[in-house]
Design an enzyme around this catalytic site. Structure first.
Site, mmCIF file in Angstrom:
data_model
loop_
_atom_site.group_PDB
_atom_site.id
_atom_site.type_symbol
_atom_site.label_atom_id
_atom_site.label_comp_id
_atom_site.label_asym_id
_atom_site.label_seq_id
_atom_site.Cartn_x
_atom_site.Cartn_y
_atom_site.Cartn_z
ATOM 1 N N CYS A 49 23.420 10.789 -4.458
ATOM 2 C CA CYS A 49 22.129 11.298 -3.963
ATOM 3 C C CYS A 49 21.044 10.314 -4.391
ATOM 4 O O CYS A 49 21.336 9.143 -4.680
ATOM 5 C CB CYS A 49 21.871 12.723 -4.447
ATOM 6 S SG CYS A 49 21.782 12.897 -6.240
ATOM 7 N N ASN B 101 20.559 11.314 -8.828
ATOM 8 C CA ASN B 101 21.777 11.619 -9.616
ATOM 9 C C ASN B 101 21.503 12.646 -10.719
ATOM 10 O O ASN B 101 22.130 12.620 -11.764
ATOM 11 C CB ASN B 101 22.415 10.342 -10.187
ATOM 12 C CG ASN B 101 23.828 10.526 -10.743
ATOM 13 O OD1 ASN B 101 24.236 9.832 -11.667
ATOM 14 N ND2 ASN B 101 24.590 11.453 -10.211
ATOM 15 N N CYS C 202 20.425 16.113 -9.457
ATOM 16 C CA CYS C 202 20.490 17.435 -8.804
ATOM 17 C C CYS C 202 21.736 17.561 -7.923
ATOM 18 O O CYS C 202 22.724 18.196 -8.302
ATOM 19 C CB CYS C 202 19.239 17.708 -7.968
ATOM 20 S SG CYS C 202 17.704 17.750 -8.932
ATOM 21 N N ARG C 203 21.704 16.941 -6.744
ATOM 22 C CA ARG C 203 22.768 17.203 -5.757
ATOM 23 C C ARG C 203 24.105 16.562 -6.106
ATOM 24 O O ARG C 203 25.145 17.216 -6.041
ATOM 25 C CB ARG C 203 22.304 16.735 -4.364
ATOM 26 C CG ARG C 203 21.174 17.558 -3.800
ATOM 27 C CD ARG C 203 20.520 16.879 -2.623
ATOM 28 N NE ARG C 203 19.811 15.679 -3.046
ATOM 29 C CZ ARG C 203 19.232 14.809 -2.242
ATOM 30 N NH1 ARG C 203 19.301 14.993 -0.929
ATOM 31 N NH2 ARG C 203 18.603 13.763 -2.715
ATOM 32 N N SER C 204 24.092 15.256 -6.443
ATOM 33 C CA SER C 204 25.397 14.607 -6.653
ATOM 34 C C SER C 204 26.113 15.060 -7.927
ATOM 35 O O SER C 204 27.343 15.223 -7.900
ATOM 36 C CB SER C 204 25.301 13.075 -6.555
ATOM 37 O OG SER C 204 24.444 12.527 -7.523
ATOM 38 N N ASP D 292 17.129 17.913 -0.436
ATOM 39 C CA ASP D 292 16.727 17.597 -1.805
ATOM 40 C C ASP D 292 16.026 18.818 -2.421
ATOM 41 O O ASP D 292 14.984 19.241 -1.923
ATOM 42 C CB ASP D 292 15.767 16.400 -1.721
ATOM 43 C CG ASP D 292 15.349 15.906 -3.079
ATOM 44 O OD1 ASP D 292 15.585 16.619 -4.072
ATOM 45 O OD2 ASP D 292 14.790 14.798 -3.134
HETATM 46 P P1 4NP Z 1 18.672 14.383 -6.431
HETATM 47 O O1 4NP Z 1 17.192 14.974 -6.557
HETATM 48 O O2 4NP Z 1 18.577 13.162 -5.552
HETATM 49 O O3 4NP Z 1 19.438 15.491 -5.763
HETATM 50 O O4 4NP Z 1 19.138 14.071 -7.826
HETATM 51 C C1 4NP Z 1 16.080 14.237 -6.952
HETATM 52 C C2 4NP Z 1 15.894 13.934 -8.274
HETATM 53 C C3 4NP Z 1 14.767 13.235 -8.667
HETATM 54 C C4 4NP Z 1 13.839 12.832 -7.736
HETATM 55 C C5 4NP Z 1 14.024 13.133 -6.398
HETATM 56 C C6 4NP Z 1 15.156 13.836 -6.012
HETATM 57 N N1 4NP Z 1 12.663 12.140 -8.148
HETATM 58 O O5 4NP Z 1 11.816 11.839 -7.283
HETATM 59 O O6 4NP Z 1 12.531 11.829 -9.342
#
Ligand code: 4NP
Length: 158
Positions: free
Chosen positions: A8, A11, A13-15, A125
């Site tokens: 993602c 790294n 939340c989703r992945s 997201d």
């Molecule tokens: P992820 O979510 O891609 O599912 O881990 C996010 C985590 C952090 C951020 C954006 C999305 N950020 O902008 O810091």
């Protein structure tokens, strides 16, 4: 050995959620010795960090412990090392293709291709939204994880 990498943006939340869900499923099926599972982000914002507290709590409610995972950034060598490089959304997919050696680009796929009953092709997201977003991620990821394991079983005969 079949190697699966979930990717993602951050790294956190989703992945890592996909990594935890898929590892639980693979463990239940007794296939942990045959399938290696990891996750990474396309950006470097959260290197070394544990998953987002909301992702950890939502996963824990389904019996999945994400607390030991740590953020890292995906690299071109990941695409050489992993058979399946599964992007959560189209941005992640495009960013992975941009770093992929040309002859390996077919390893990069959208994870939700494996959730054939779902109309969506991206895991949204959840970072800037409420806790409902994390439940939704889990629902989508659980379904795609089942489809992915079925595909691996078909392709690899186990
Ligand atoms: P992820 O979510 O891609 O599912 O881990 C996010 C985590 C952090 C951020 C954006 C999305 N950020 O902008 O810091």
């Amino acid at each position: 050995m079949v190697r699966v990498l979930f990717v993602c943006l951050g790294n956190i939340c989703r992945s890592p959620t996909a990594e935890g869900v898929f590892r639980k499923l693979v463990e239940q099926e007794g296939l942990l010795e045959l399938i290696e599972i990891d996750s990474a982000g396309t950006h470097a914002y959260h290197i070394g960090e544990a998953p987002d507290a909301r992702a950890q709590q939502a996963a824990a409610r389904r019996g999945i412990d994400l607390s030991q995972l740590r953020g890292r950034k995906a690299t071109a060598s990941d695409i050489e090392a992993f058979d399946y490089v599964l992007a959560m959304d189209r941005d992640n997919y495009e960013n992975l293709l941009a770093i992929s050696p040309d002859h390996l680009s077919s390893r990069v796929r959208l994870f939700l291709e494996y959730a054939s009953n779902r109309p969506e092709d991206e895991v949204p997201d959840p970072y800037f939204g409420g806790s409902g977003g994390f439940e939704r991620v889990l629902d989508m990821v659980e379904e795609a994880a089942e489809g992915l394991l079925a595909d691996i079983r078909r392709q690899h005969d186990f």
